[in-house]
Design a protein around this motif. Structure first.
Motif, mmCIF file in Angstrom:
data_model
loop_
_atom_site.group_PDB
_atom_site.id
_atom_site.type_symbol
_atom_site.label_atom_id
_atom_site.label_comp_id
_atom_site.label_asym_id
_atom_site.label_seq_id
_atom_site.Cartn_x
_atom_site.Cartn_y
_atom_site.Cartn_z
ATOM 1 N N LEU A 12 0.907 -1.334 -0.033
ATOM 2 C CA LEU A 12 -0.074 -0.040 -0.034
ATOM 3 C C LEU A 12 0.821 1.456 -0.182
ATOM 4 O O LEU A 12 0.232 2.200 -0.109
ATOM 5 N N VAL A 13 1.991 1.066 0.272
ATOM 6 C CA VAL A 13 3.145 2.352 0.332
ATOM 7 C C VAL A 13 2.938 3.071 -0.978
ATOM 8 O O VAL A 13 2.763 4.442 -0.929
ATOM 9 N N PRO A 14 2.758 2.386 -2.288
ATOM 10 C CA PRO A 14 2.618 3.291 -3.566
ATOM 11 C C PRO A 14 1.437 4.177 -3.424
ATOM 12 O O PRO A 14 1.201 5.188 -3.685
ATOM 13 N N VAL A 15 0.244 3.574 -2.945
ATOM 14 C CA VAL A 15 -1.183 4.020 -2.902
ATOM 15 C C VAL A 15 -0.691 5.217 -2.030
ATOM 16 O O VAL A 15 -1.362 6.403 -2.014
ATOM 17 N N ALA A 16 -0.156 5.015 -0.532
ATOM 18 C CA ALA A 16 0.124 6.358 0.117
ATOM 19 C C ALA A 16 0.749 7.549 -0.528
ATOM 20 O O ALA A 16 0.417 8.530 -0.276
ATOM 21 N N ILE A 17 1.667 7.438 -1.338
ATOM 22 C CA ILE A 17 2.373 8.215 -2.231
ATOM 23 C C ILE A 17 1.439 8.812 -2.868
ATOM 24 O O ILE A 17 1.512 10.101 -3.165
ATOM 25 N N LEU A 18 0.530 8.494 -3.720
ATOM 26 C CA LEU A 18 -0.271 8.938 -4.445
ATOM 27 C C LEU A 18 -1.365 9.603 -3.855
ATOM 28 O O LEU A 18 -1.752 10.625 -4.127
ATOM 29 N N LEU A 19 -1.805 9.173 -2.574
ATOM 30 C CA LEU A 19 -2.809 10.001 -1.660
ATOM 31 C C LEU A 19 -1.999 11.338 -1.470
ATOM 32 O O LEU A 19 -2.947 12.237 -1.308
#
Length: 166
Positions: A12-19
């Motif tokens: 989920l880290v890439p999702v966190a960066i996108l958020l």
């Protein structure tokens, strides 16, 4: 708490960066042209940078230490990808406020290098320098500068009217 969650769910880290990027873009668009607000957001975004990189850990490193390595992150490398997210917001808001994304990218990369040097040469803070941290911070600065350039372009007055008349 957030760190533990991301360590347990590293995909989920890439999702966190996108958020992070999405929140920055929304705030940047809302406050486009309000330079004082943007500078304030840039300053606020620097608080976690300094807190996570220069606040003493309570341990002392007995020698000057800097790990020299350059490796691309994987989805499981939470710390490396978190460094991308750490530098994206301050560079983004500073680039929007100054209207100089290239200069703010360079300033973000330079700030990261200074932080890594301080970690290496000030053993009292108990942190170790790592070239991967600098590289990932610089990638975050690139993303911040590019996102700011895109936001500034979209926020130009009359842009939608010119686009519709074409």
């Amino acid at each position: 708490m957030i760190t533990n969650f991301l360590l347990e769910h590293s995909a989920l880290v890439p999702v966190a960066i996108l958020l992070v990027a999405l929140v920055c873009a929304v705030l940047g668009h809302l406050f486009a042209g309000r330079r004082r607000v943007l500078w304030t957001l840039a300053a606020v975004a620097l608080v976690p940078v300094f807190a996570l990189t220069l606040v003493p850990t309570g341990r002392t490193i007995d020698e000057i230490l800097c790990t020299v390595q350059f490796s691309l992150p994987t989805l499981g490398s939470v710390e490396l990808l978190a460094n991308v997210a750490l530098f994206l917001p301050p560079v983004y808001f500073a680039a929007l406020a100054s209207r100089r994304p290239v200069t703010m990218f360079a300033a973000g990369s330079a700030l990261s290098a200074v932080i890594e040097a301080l970690q290496a040469f000030v053993p009292a803070i108990g942190r170790a320098c790592d070239t991967n941290d600098w590289m990932m911070n610089t990638i975050g600065a690139i993303f911040g500068a590019l996102l700011a350039a895109g936001t500034a372009r979209l926020a130009q007055p009359g842009r939608s009217a010119r686009t519709m008349s074409s």
